[in-house]
Design an enzyme around this catalytic site. Structure first.
Site, PDB file in Angstrom:
ATOM      1  N   GLY A 172       1.142  -1.181   0.095  1.00 28.81           N
ATOM      2  CA  GLY A 172       0.194   0.091   0.315  1.00 28.81           C
ATOM      3  C   GLY A 172       0.642   0.901  -0.036  1.00 28.81           C
ATOM      4  N   HIS A 208       2.722   5.260  -5.342  1.00 25.53           N
ATOM      5  CA  HIS A 208       2.630   6.039  -5.773  1.00 25.53           C
ATOM      6  C   HIS A 208       3.059   5.705  -6.909  1.00 25.53           C
ATOM      7  CE1 HIS A 208       7.361   3.711  -5.121  1.00 25.53           C
ATOM      8  NE2 HIS A 208       6.600   3.526  -4.203  1.00 25.53           N
ATOM      9  N   HIS A 244       4.248   1.742  -8.261  1.00 26.64           N
ATOM     10  CA  HIS A 244       3.319   1.186  -8.497  1.00 26.64           C
ATOM     11  C   HIS A 244       2.428   1.161  -9.179  1.00 26.64           C
ATOM     12  CE1 HIS A 244       4.498   1.122  -3.885  1.00 26.64           C
ATOM     13  NE2 HIS A 244       4.634  -0.144  -3.958  1.00 26.64           N
ATOM     14  N   GLN A 274       8.273  -8.788   7.890  1.00 29.60           N
ATOM     15  CA  GLN A 274       9.563  -7.958   7.382  1.00 29.60           C
ATOM     16  C   GLN A 274       9.905  -6.641   7.907  1.00 29.60           C
ATOM     17  OE1 GLN A 274       6.851  -7.678   3.320  1.00 29.60           O
ATOM     18  NE2 GLN A 274       8.712  -5.831   2.891  1.00 29.60           N
ATOM     19  N   GLY A 314       8.799  -4.067  -8.846  1.00 32.69           N
ATOM     20  CA  GLY A 314      10.146  -2.973  -8.420  1.00 32.69           C
ATOM     21  C   GLY A 314      12.011  -3.256  -8.414  1.00 32.69           C
ATOM     22  N   GLU A 315      12.451  -2.484  -9.387  1.00 28.95           N
ATOM     23  CA  GLU A 315      13.662  -3.084  -9.462  1.00 28.95           C
ATOM     24  C   GLU A 315      14.700  -1.929  -8.574  1.00 28.95           C
ATOM     25  OE1 GLU A 315      15.370  -2.120 -12.793  1.00 28.95           O
ATOM     26  OE2 GLU A 315      15.331  -3.507 -13.615  1.00 28.95           O
ATOM     27  N   GLN A 320      15.840  -7.791  -2.940  1.00 31.65           N
ATOM     28  CA  GLN A 320      14.115  -8.370  -3.049  1.00 31.65           C
ATOM     29  C   GLN A 320      13.963  -8.546  -4.254  1.00 31.65           C
ATOM     30  OE1 GLN A 320      11.177  -6.963  -0.836  1.00 31.65           O
ATOM     31  NE2 GLN A 320       9.665  -6.134  -3.194  1.00 31.65           N
ATOM     32  N   SER A 333       9.759   6.046  -3.690  1.00 33.46           N
ATOM     33  CA  SER A 333       9.660   5.509  -2.146  1.00 33.46           C
ATOM     34  C   SER A 333       7.436   5.382  -0.831  1.00 33.46           C
ATOM     35  CB  SER A 333       9.997   5.431  -1.580  1.00 33.46           C
ATOM     36  OG  SER A 333      10.450   5.090   0.000  1.00 33.46           O
ATOM     37  N   SER A 334       7.293   4.634  -0.454  1.00 30.99           N
ATOM     38  CA  SER A 334       6.315   4.977   0.140  1.00 30.99           C
ATOM     39  C   SER A 334       6.754   5.865   1.607  1.00 30.99           C
ATOM     40  CB  SER A 334       5.776   3.862   0.907  1.00 30.99           C
ATOM     41  OG  SER A 334       5.105   2.859  -0.192  1.00 30.99           O
TER      42      SER A 334
HETATM   43  O1  PAF Z   1       8.247  -4.278  -1.720  1.00 33.54           O
HETATM   44  C1  PAF Z   1       6.980  -4.216  -1.104  1.00 33.54           C
HETATM   45  O2  PAF Z   1       6.179  -3.716  -1.387  1.00 33.54           O
HETATM   46  C2  PAF Z   1       6.938  -6.100  -0.375  1.00 33.54           C
HETATM   47  O3  PAF Z   1       7.978  -6.301   0.390  1.00 33.54           O
HETATM   48  C3  PAF Z   1       6.356  -7.134  -1.057  1.00 33.54           C
HETATM   49  C4  PAF Z   1       6.809  -7.577  -1.995  1.00 33.54           C
HETATM   50  C5  PAF Z   1       4.463  -6.321  -1.237  1.00 33.54           C
HETATM   51  C6  PAF Z   1       6.507  -7.939   0.279  1.00 33.54           C
HETATM   52  O4  PAF Z   1       5.520  -7.707   0.980  1.00 33.54           O
END
Ligand code: PAF
Length: 280
Positions: free
Chosen positions: A31, A34, A37, A61, A147-148, A153, A185-186
């Site tokens: 969520g 921006h 996404h 996380q 996203g890169e 990740q 970035s959020s």
């Molecule tokens: O990149 C993110 O927003 C998060 O790490 C993800 C991949 C949705 C996992 O919670």
């Protein structure tokens, strides 16, 4: 655009897409959406494909001293953005759906998740790999988009999908940037005006270092210059380093694809960014 909060409703909606002969693309998010996404949803939109986005702020996380409690939550605005971007279905699981009492499993990806953010944020990539596995098993998509900006990740997820034969095609989408270069970035909303101004030093310093390394200059010296620039701009550095773009080894061979990665704190806000090394 349909929204679902229960796993049964999710399965029914995805089954209806499949019955209609459609492929399914997943865009996992936390969520606070921006333009980055939106670019993921736009990349996922293809003829014959339905786009499912998930919104779940994944507690597993976040470290104990991280920003879980204050992570921005704005579901209505997120849904409006997803609808405008052409998303077909939004999966909004609650914590009790994702981690019911007795939940005891963790997906852990060795090697690629151990350097950089893995070293700085213990348990972070286990949390990501576990929740992404759950989202994949819930939605069962054909493809998924990440996203890169979160480069490590993306590498962890690619490794996991290969290792565990998940059979999902993973696409990395280039980082979206503000006009002054700051990666979207959020977490950028945590920056006050002065910090926001100084933060542009991060993409600038990485760009300078990446071009220098790409020209064949001494990498260690280029990294040192980037660190000095960031410190002068008011950053506290976590890492500024060259990595193998696939394994995320911190000792990349020069003939392999390489990526320059950085994490640094501006005030209380931890920012990350990365850029490809292109030989020139
Ligand atoms: O990149 C993110 O927003 C998060 O790490 C993800 C991949 C949705 C996992 O919670």
């Amino acid at each position: 655009m349909e929204t679902v909060r229960e796993i049964g409703a999710l399965r029914d909606a995805v089954a209806a897409f499949r019955a209609d002969g459609q492929l399914v693309a997943l865009v996992p998010t936390m969520g606070a959406l921006h333009a980055g996404h939106v670019a993921l949803v736009e990349a996922a939109r293809r003829p014959g494909t339905k786009v499912v986005a998930s919104i779940f702020v994944n507690p597993r996380q976040f470290g104990p001293n991280e920003d879980l409690a204050r992570y921005p939550r704005r579901e209505q605005a997120d849904l409006r953005m997803l609808e405008a971007a052409g998303c077909d279905l939004v999966w909004l699981p609650g914590v009790e759906t994702m981690y019911p009492d007795g939940f005891a499993s963790t997906v852990s990806v060795q090697g690629v998740s151990e350097t950089f953010d893995g070293a700085s944020r213990p348990g972070h990539f286990d949390g990501v790999a576990t929740v992404v596995t759950k989202l994949f098993n819930q939605v069962r998509p054909d493809t998924a988009y990440f996203g890169e900006k979160d480069f490590q990740q993306l590498a962890v997820i690619r490794r996991m999908v290969t290792d565990l034969d998940m059979g999902i095609e993973i696409t990395g989408v280039p980082t979206q940037r503000e006009d002054d270069g700051l990666a979207m970035s959020s977490r950028n909303i945590y920056l006050d005006e002065e910090e926001r101004g100084k933060a542009t030093a991060l993409p600038r310093a990485l760009g300078v270092a990446a071009r220098s390394i790409g020209r064949g200059d001494d990498a260690a010296a280029a990294l040192e210059d980037a660190r000095a620039t960031l410190i002068a701009a008011g950053f506290t550095i976590d890492y500024v380093a060259l990595a193998d773009a696939e394994t995320l080894s911190d000792d990349p061979a020069p003939d392999r694809p390489r990526r320059l990665l950085a994490a640094a704190r501006m005030g209380a806000t931890r920012l990350i960014d990365n850029i490809a090394i292109e030989d020139s």
